[in-house]
Design a protein around this motif. Structure first.
Motif, PDB file in Angstrom:
ATOM      1  N   TRP A 141      -6.642  23.340  12.667  1.00  0.00           N
ATOM      2  CA  TRP A 141      -6.135  23.471  14.159  1.00  0.00           C
ATOM      3  C   TRP A 141      -4.694  23.967  14.397  1.00  0.00           C
ATOM      4  CZ3 TRP A 141      -6.725  18.572  18.122  1.00  0.00           C
ATOM      5  CH2 TRP A 141      -6.663  19.088  19.173  1.00  0.00           C
ATOM      6  N   GLY A 142      -3.925  23.018  13.351  1.00  0.00           N
ATOM      7  CA  GLY A 142      -2.607  23.383  13.921  1.00  0.00           C
ATOM      8  C   GLY A 142      -2.184  24.650  13.261  1.00  0.00           C
ATOM      9  N   ASP A 157     -12.473  31.980  24.924  1.00  0.00           N
ATOM     10  CA  ASP A 157     -13.268  32.060  23.786  1.00  0.00           C
ATOM     11  C   ASP A 157     -14.730  32.642  23.972  1.00  0.00           C
ATOM     12  OD1 ASP A 157     -13.966  31.373  20.795  1.00  0.00           O
ATOM     13  OD2 ASP A 157     -15.560  30.306  21.731  1.00  0.00           O
ATOM     14  N   GLU A 158     -15.304  32.599  25.283  1.00  0.00           N
ATOM     15  CA  GLU A 158     -16.357  33.084  25.588  1.00  0.00           C
ATOM     16  C   GLU A 158     -16.366  34.695  25.778  1.00  0.00           C
ATOM     17  OE1 GLU A 158     -17.894  30.992  28.939  1.00  0.00           O
ATOM     18  OE2 GLU A 158     -18.623  29.129  27.744  1.00  0.00           O
ATOM     19  N   GLU A 159     -15.087  35.011  26.259  1.00  0.00           N
ATOM     20  CA  GLU A 159     -14.938  36.433  26.301  1.00  0.00           C
ATOM     21  C   GLU A 159     -14.880  37.276  25.193  1.00  0.00           C
ATOM     22  OE1 GLU A 159     -11.688  39.626  28.344  1.00  0.00           O
ATOM     23  OE2 GLU A 159     -11.499  37.371  28.423  1.00  0.00           O
ATOM     24  N   ARG A 433     -11.551  20.525  19.827  1.00  0.00           N
ATOM     25  CA  ARG A 433     -12.335  21.116  21.106  1.00  0.00           C
ATOM     26  C   ARG A 433     -13.666  21.848  20.425  1.00  0.00           C
ATOM     27  NH1 ARG A 433      -8.241  23.807  25.567  1.00  0.00           N
ATOM     28  NH2 ARG A 433      -7.140  21.784  25.859  1.00  0.00           N
ATOM     29  N   LYS A 434     -14.651  21.781  21.303  1.00  0.00           N
ATOM     30  CA  LYS A 434     -15.980  22.089  20.743  1.00  0.00           C
ATOM     31  C   LYS A 434     -15.964  23.698  20.364  1.00  0.00           C
ATOM     32  CE  LYS A 434     -18.802  18.475  22.532  1.00  0.00           C
ATOM     33  NZ  LYS A 434     -20.166  18.111  23.334  1.00  0.00           N
ATOM     34  N   HIS A 435     -14.915  24.670  21.173  1.00  0.00           N
ATOM     35  CA  HIS A 435     -15.327  25.960  21.181  1.00  0.00           C
ATOM     36  C   HIS A 435     -14.496  26.431  19.909  1.00  0.00           C
ATOM     37  CE1 HIS A 435     -11.375  25.330  23.249  1.00  0.00           C
ATOM     38  NE2 HIS A 435     -11.091  26.742  22.803  1.00  0.00           N
ATOM     39  N   ASP A 436     -13.786  25.532  19.335  1.00  0.00           N
ATOM     40  CA  ASP A 436     -12.842  26.166  18.059  1.00  0.00           C
ATOM     41  C   ASP A 436     -13.740  25.865  16.809  1.00  0.00           C
ATOM     42  OD1 ASP A 436     -11.000  26.313  16.127  1.00  0.00           O
ATOM     43  OD2 ASP A 436      -9.997  24.560  16.534  1.00  0.00           O
ATOM     44  N   PHE A 437     -14.773  26.978  16.644  1.00  0.00           N
ATOM     45  CA  PHE A 437     -15.582  27.192  15.502  1.00  0.00           C
ATOM     46  C   PHE A 437     -15.011  27.151  14.166  1.00  0.00           C
ATOM     47  CE2 PHE A 437     -14.630  31.521  16.519  1.00  0.00           C
ATOM     48  CZ  PHE A 437     -14.436  32.168  15.628  1.00  0.00           C
ATOM     49  N   PRO A 461     -23.487  29.012  14.909  1.00  0.00           N
ATOM     50  CA  PRO A 461     -23.759  30.209  13.799  1.00  0.00           C
ATOM     51  C   PRO A 461     -22.357  30.529  13.330  1.00  0.00           C
ATOM     52  CG  PRO A 461     -25.541  30.703  15.639  1.00  0.00           C
ATOM     53  CD  PRO A 461     -24.475  29.673  16.291  1.00  0.00           C
ATOM     54  N   ARG A 462     -21.303  30.690  14.341  1.00  0.00           N
ATOM     55  CA  ARG A 462     -19.904  31.221  13.875  1.00  0.00           C
ATOM     56  C   ARG A 462     -19.280  30.049  13.081  1.00  0.00           C
ATOM     57  NH1 ARG A 462     -16.784  32.849  18.857  1.00  0.00           N
ATOM     58  NH2 ARG A 462     -17.600  30.969  19.496  1.00  0.00           N
ATOM     59  N   ALA A 463     -19.633  28.918  13.372  1.00  0.00           N
ATOM     60  CA  ALA A 463     -19.073  27.704  12.665  1.00  0.00           C
ATOM     61  C   ALA A 463     -19.620  27.655  11.339  1.00  0.00           C
ATOM     62  CB  ALA A 463     -19.119  26.279  13.573  1.00  0.00           C
TER      63      ALA A 463
END
Length: 497
Positions: A141-142, A157-159, A433-437, A461-463
């Motif tokens: 993360w850092g 992230d969605e964009e 955060r959940k979007h941090d795949f 899938p990306r994670a």
């Protein structure tokens, strides 16, 4: 009804012939050719002073060769080669899990563990698991924040995700297939599976007969092998045929359960437990000592020592057969690395440092901590493979003279715990955060291996792609460490050797 059944059987004859040709001829010949190549590479390595597994060496050579071929000749021509090498490698990936059962079966032969040491092992596992999750998560993360690659909000992230979805969709499908194959989670052989795009519409009776025969013919083959093995066992005392067929049949039966159940009732855990019961019953009927029967399950006479009859006097057992095939599955990981090479290049700076850190911790911190807490030297060294996927953890721990039984148990439990509570730890305890795949994938990959990666593929899938890259690179780096004799001696001295 009888006439319709005969018509269905006649309709199935050609597909059955193709099935036997592919699985029992092409796969068998391809697997033997790979083993011969591995044997030759191992003989060359023995002429040097380097201690390095031939399977990992061929895996790296194949990854480099495929990448070079794609660069020089393009992906289309490289895919022609892939279609042929996928014959043995695809099979090895699909049934990789069954090759991990020998350490579990031979667990009953392990030295007795005191109650105090057992509780210490459990405590080290739990605490190490939590610390490993936290350190890798926060470091990844850092690192993204430091490099400026971290997405600060979900909308951003969605964009980005929508812009990349078209070009990544095909690769995600490949990733899902590869990871499901690794964990044996692919529903290809599921008798209840309905192909994509096919309605649940009424099927002709002939098609039902053909489908039934194709789905259950392997059970019939191994059922015949079981009874032949029983006769061989009770007349000659050689256990391998009956033990091999028992292990395969039980594993295939465990694979019939719904996918969601397999995450909790893992086929490895269930099949090896029932296998031990079957072996015990057979040994009692014959009047053979049960522990002698289990010792013959893995004699050490794998394909690498098949012709070394002076040192390995006993014939190969079922465990030796599985361990030999596991080397093919290790080489087949090169296909996964090749498929993910673009992600590897793109996110390398976010993946590599956490993997190096986790490798250092696993190699130089786990063993001395375990040893000074009262765990035996062999089991302390076995902890180095705690979070390495089993295909790569086996040669790693063997090179260190550690306990493969401990490694096998902790690796499977790490993967199952990742499925059960990995998201809770990551999102609730450590506030990722959940979007941090990227963080999610790397953390799962180096802590939970391939079992949890298959879970990630379904929900993110990306994670899942990041996790697959992470556990493959992590295991490979650990193998490289174990091939450097000075490092091995340092680690062994840390546990009193």
């Amino acid at each position: 009804m009888f006439a319709r059944t005969l018509k269905g059987i006649r309709a199935a004859l050609w597909p059955l012939a193709l099935h036997f040709w592919y699985k029992y001829v092409l796969v068998a010949v391809g697997s033997v050719l790979v083993l011969l190549l591995l044997y030759g590479i191992n003989e060359v390595i023995k002429k040097t002073t380097i201690n390095f597994p031939a399977s990992v060496c061929l895996m790296l050579l194949m990854f480099g060769g495929l990448s070079l071929s794609s660069w020089l000749f393009g992906e289309d021509k490289t895919n022609i080669v892939l279609r042929y090498i996928d014959i043995p490698f695809g099979f090895a990936l699909r049934w990789m899990n069954i090759y991990f059962t020998p350490p579990f079966v031979t667990l009953v032969l392990s030295d007795k563990v005191s109650v105090a040491e057992a509780f210490t092992i459990a405590a080290v596992f739990v605490v190490g698991y939590l610390i490993g999750f936290g350190i890798i998560a926060y470091f990844t993360w850092g690192l993204q924040i430091l490099l400026g690659t971290y997405k600060t909000d979900m909308a951003q992230d969605e964009e980005t995700q929508s812009q990349e979805s078209d070009q990544d969709s095909n690769q995600i499908d490949k990733i899902k297939e590869q990871i499901e194959d690794k964990e044996g989670l692919n529903n290809e052989d599921d008798p209840h599976r309905v192909p994509h795009g096919v309605q649940t519409e009424e099927i002709e009776w002939e098609d039902k007969v053909k489908s039934f025969l194709l789905q259950w013919v392997d059970f019939m083959v191994y059922g015949i092998l079981f009874w032949v093995g029983v006769v061989v066992y009770y007349t000659t005392g050689y256990e391998m045929p009956v033990q091999l067929s028992t292990a395969v049949l039980l594993f295939r039966v465990c694979m019939l359960q719904p996918l969601r159940w397999r995450r909790f009732l893992h086929p490895i855990l269930i099949s090896f437990s029932v296998s031990l019961l079957v072996f015990y019953i057979l040994s009692v009927i014959k009047g053979q000592n049960f522990f002698s029967c289990i010792r013959h399950y893995k004699t050490g006479r794998t394909y690498l020592h098949l012709f070394d009859a002076n040192q390995y006097t006993a014939w190969p057992g079922a465990g030796d057969f599985f361990i030999s095939l596991m080397d093919i599955s290790i080489v087949s990981l090169s296909l996964a690395m090749y498929n993910y090479r673009k992600d590897l290049k793109r996110y390398f700076v976010s993946i590599a440092p956490p993997i190096v850190l986790c490798s250092f911790m696993s190699f130089f911190i786990y063993p001395p901590v375990c040893y000074h807490l009262g765990i035996s030297a062999s089991r302390s060294l076995g902890f180095t493979g705690r979070s390495v996927t089993m295909a790569l953890g086996m040669p790693l721990v063997i090179a260190l003279d550690g306990s493969t039984q401990l490694m096998a148990v902790t690796t499977i439990i790490s993967g199952i715990l990742g499925v059960l509570c990995g998201d809770f730890m990551l999102f609730k305890m450590f506030r990722v955060r959940k979007h941090d795949f990227v963080t999610r994938g790397v953390t799962f990959g180096v802590n939970c291996g391939a079992v949890s990666t298959a879970y990630l593929i379904d929900i993110d899938p990306r994670a899942g792609a990041m996790s697959s890259l992470a556990f493959t690179l992590f295991g490979t780096l650990m193998i490289v460490f174990s091939a450097i004799d000075p490092l091995v001696r340092v680690v062994q001295r840390l546990v009193g050797w």
